[in-house]
Design a protein around this motif. Structure first.
Motif, short mmCIF file in Angstrom:
data_model
loop_
_atom_site.label_atom_id
_atom_site.label_comp_id
_atom_site.label_asym_id
_atom_site.label_seq_id
_atom_site.Cartn_x
_atom_site.Cartn_y
_atom_site.Cartn_z
N SER A 148 0.86 -1.10 0.06
CA SER A 148 0.01 -0.03 0.11
C SER A 148 0.84 1.29 0.09
CB SER A 148 -1.05 0.09 1.19
OG SER A 148 -0.08 0.17 2.55
N GLN A 149 0.10 2.45 -0.34
CA GLN A 149 0.95 3.69 -0.13
C GLN A 149 1.69 3.88 1.16
OE1 GLN A 149 1.36 5.18 -3.14
NE2 GLN A 149 2.99 6.30 -2.28
N SER A 150 0.92 3.56 2.12
CA SER A 150 1.40 3.82 3.75
C SER A 150 2.63 2.94 3.95
CB SER A 150 0.33 3.73 4.55
OG SER A 150 -0.36 2.60 4.72
N GLN A 151 2.58 1.74 3.26
CA GLN A 151 3.60 0.64 3.56
C GLN A 151 4.68 1.05 2.97
OE1 GLN A 151 1.57 -2.91 2.32
NE2 GLN A 151 1.09 -3.58 4.36
N SER A 152 4.58 1.51 1.49
CA SER A 152 5.62 1.99 0.78
C SER A 152 6.60 3.08 1.47
CB SER A 152 5.19 2.37 -0.52
OG SER A 152 5.93 2.87 -1.45
N GLN A 153 5.76 3.88 2.03
CA GLN A 153 6.27 5.25 2.54
C GLN A 153 7.07 4.69 4.15
OE1 GLN A 153 2.85 7.69 3.27
NE2 GLN A 153 2.73 8.69 1.37
N GLU A 154 6.66 3.90 4.40
CA GLU A 154 7.07 3.33 5.77
C GLU A 154 8.52 2.64 5.38
OE1 GLU A 154 3.66 2.11 8.80
OE2 GLU A 154 4.52 0.52 7.61
N VAL A 155 8.40 1.64 4.20
CA VAL A 155 9.50 1.10 3.83
C VAL A 155 10.57 1.91 3.21
CG1 VAL A 155 10.51 -0.37 2.07
CG2 VAL A 155 8.51 -1.02 3.28
N GLN A 156 10.17 2.87 2.61
CA GLN A 156 11.22 3.97 2.03
C GLN A 156 11.80 4.80 2.99
OE1 GLN A 156 9.65 6.31 -1.12
NE2 GLN A 156 11.16 8.04 -0.82
N ARG A 157 11.07 5.43 4.32
CA ARG A 157 11.72 5.97 5.23
C ARG A 157 12.92 5.04 5.92
NH1 ARG A 157 6.60 8.16 6.49
NH2 ARG A 157 5.94 6.31 7.75
N TRP A 158 12.45 3.76 6.22
CA TRP A 158 13.47 2.99 6.70
C TRP A 158 14.65 2.45 5.92
CZ3 TRP A 158 14.81 -2.29 4.87
CH2 TRP A 158 15.78 -2.93 5.96
N GLU A 165 21.54 -3.32 -0.21
CA GLU A 165 21.10 -3.29 -1.68
C GLU A 165 19.61 -4.02 -1.75
OE1 GLU A 165 22.89 -2.18 -4.23
OE2 GLU A 165 24.74 -1.68 -3.14
N LEU A 166 18.73 -3.61 -2.29
CA LEU A 166 17.60 -4.05 -2.69
C LEU A 166 17.08 -4.11 -3.95
CD1 LEU A 166 14.69 -4.43 -1.32
CD2 LEU A 166 14.25 -2.19 -1.85
N ALA A 167 16.61 -5.51 -4.23
CA ALA A 167 15.88 -5.70 -5.66
C ALA A 167 14.61 -6.07 -5.14
CB ALA A 167 16.76 -6.90 -6.43
N ASN A 206 8.84 2.81 -8.13
CA ASN A 206 9.18 4.07 -7.58
C ASN A 206 10.14 3.84 -6.34
OD1 ASN A 206 8.31 5.85 -9.62
ND2 ASN A 206 6.71 5.74 -8.86
N LEU A 207 9.60 2.88 -5.60
CA LEU A 207 10.16 2.25 -4.39
C LEU A 207 11.42 1.96 -4.38
CD1 LEU A 207 9.91 1.89 -1.32
CD2 LEU A 207 8.81 -0.25 -1.73
N ALA A 208 11.67 1.10 -5.18
CA ALA A 208 13.08 0.43 -5.57
C ALA A 208 13.88 1.55 -6.04
CB ALA A 208 13.09 -0.51 -6.67
N ALA A 209 13.46 2.36 -6.87
CA ALA A 209 14.35 3.53 -7.60
C ALA A 209 14.88 4.42 -6.63
CB ALA A 209 13.64 4.23 -8.55
N SER A 210 13.83 4.99 -5.43
CA SER A 210 14.35 5.67 -4.24
C SER A 210 15.35 5.24 -3.41
CB SER A 210 12.94 5.98 -3.37
OG SER A 210 12.62 4.72 -2.66
N ALA A 211 15.50 3.86 -3.38
CA ALA A 211 16.49 3.35 -2.60
C ALA A 211 17.78 2.90 -3.39
CB ALA A 211 15.86 2.14 -2.03
N GLY A 212 17.75 3.38 -4.76
CA GLY A 212 18.90 2.98 -5.68
C GLY A 212 18.90 1.64 -5.94
N GLY A 213 17.70 0.85 -5.91
CA GLY A 213 17.89 -0.48 -6.04
C GLY A 213 17.17 -0.89 -7.59
N LEU A 214 16.69 -2.05 -7.57
CA LEU A 214 16.47 -2.69 -8.90
C LEU A 214 14.92 -2.89 -8.92
CD1 LEU A 214 19.40 -5.01 -9.77
CD2 LEU A 214 19.17 -2.74 -10.41
N PHE A 215 14.20 -2.75 -9.97
CA PHE A 215 12.85 -3.44 -9.95
C PHE A 215 12.79 -4.48 -11.04
CE2 PHE A 215 8.67 -3.13 -11.65
CZ PHE A 215 7.85 -3.66 -10.54
N GLN A 216 12.18 -5.53 -11.04
CA GLN A 216 11.79 -6.16 -12.20
C GLN A 216 10.52 -6.95 -12.00
OE1 GLN A 216 13.92 -6.95 -15.03
NE2 GLN A 216 11.98 -8.17 -15.60
N MET A 217 9.47 -7.02 -12.82
CA MET A 217 8.62 -7.94 -12.96
C MET A 217 8.78 -9.16 -13.23
SD MET A 217 5.90 -6.28 -12.04
CE MET A 217 4.29 -7.49 -12.50
#
Length: 226
Positions: A148-158, A165-167, A206-217
């Motif tokens: 969720s948006q709120s979960q994403s914000q919590e994860v991003q702050r953490w 490193e996050l993928a 966007n969450l992955a990008a904000s952490a400098g990580g990778l995203f892949q479906m």
């Protein structure tokens, strides 16, 4: 409590079978100088993973991709964390891929003690495994179909407060699919409408990008694992 017992009974039973079949497994400390890298696989086991917009389901496709990761030739240690409403360490960091692979079939949303979704708890537990290992290079590979948006914000702050490193590997589709029930039919919400969970692709990207990580479906090829 009954679900919690089922979770640990299933995992303990599988480990027992492994013990009977071959040499016992234990985590043995390895000098840091001999350790090159490590990563922790984080598996989302919320009920939406039963959705079948990927064949045979999001859950089974995720399990196959985890097996593909384990089959790669790599000089790393691997751990596994599964989560729904709370997170559990399935295996600490180990180079025994067989132990992890033998536990994968037992993992499903129905056996998780607390339903729901708490990705931050899972990511924090994964980070603790990496910190306790003493391995200088470590990362997290997170398989999920929703946040969720709120979960994403919590994860991003953490993520902004730690170094890791996050993928993120998204599982499912933007169109989504109903969640089949064991006794037939599909999961419905409080108003009686069929729940159709979709994957928030841009949120995860966007969450992955904000952490400098990778995203892949998740793909039908090995491009995601690569």
């Amino acid at each position: 409590p009954a679900q919690r017992s089922a979770l640990w009974f299933a995992l303990a039973w599988t480990l027992g079978v492994v013990g009977i079949a071959g040499p016992s497994w234990e985590q043995t400390p390895v000098p840091v100088s001999q350790q090159k890298a490590a990563y922790v696989i984080v598996m989302d086991l919320s009920y939406s993973m039963y959705a079948e917009d990927m064949s045979p389901s999001r859950l089974e496709r995720t399990k196959q991709k985890v097996r593909d990761l384990l089959s790669l030739e790599q000089d790393t240690q691997i751990g596994l964390v599964a989560y729904a409403g709370e997170a559990h360490v399935v295996t600490p960091l180990t180079d025994d891929r067989g132990t992890i692979e033998n536990l994968i079939p037992a993992l499903n949303p129905s056996m998780m003690p607390v339903p729901g979704s708490d990705p931050l708890d899972a990511l924090q537990q994964a980070k603790k495994l990496l910190q306790s290992s003493g391995i200088p290079v470590g990362g997290i590979i997170w398989f999920t179909d929703d946040t969720s948006q709120s979960q994403s914000q919590e994860v991003q702050r953490w993520l902004n407060s730690v170094s890791v490193e996050l993928a993120i590997i998204g599982v499912g589709s933007a169109a989504g699919a109903p969640i089949p029930l064991a006794n037939g039919g599909f999961l419905k919400d409080g108003s009686g409408s069929i729940v159709v969970p979709t994957v928030p692709i841009e949120t995860l990207r966007n969450l992955a990008a904000s952490a400098g990580g990778l995203f892949q479906m998740v793909s039908t090829t090995d491009a995601d694992v690569a």
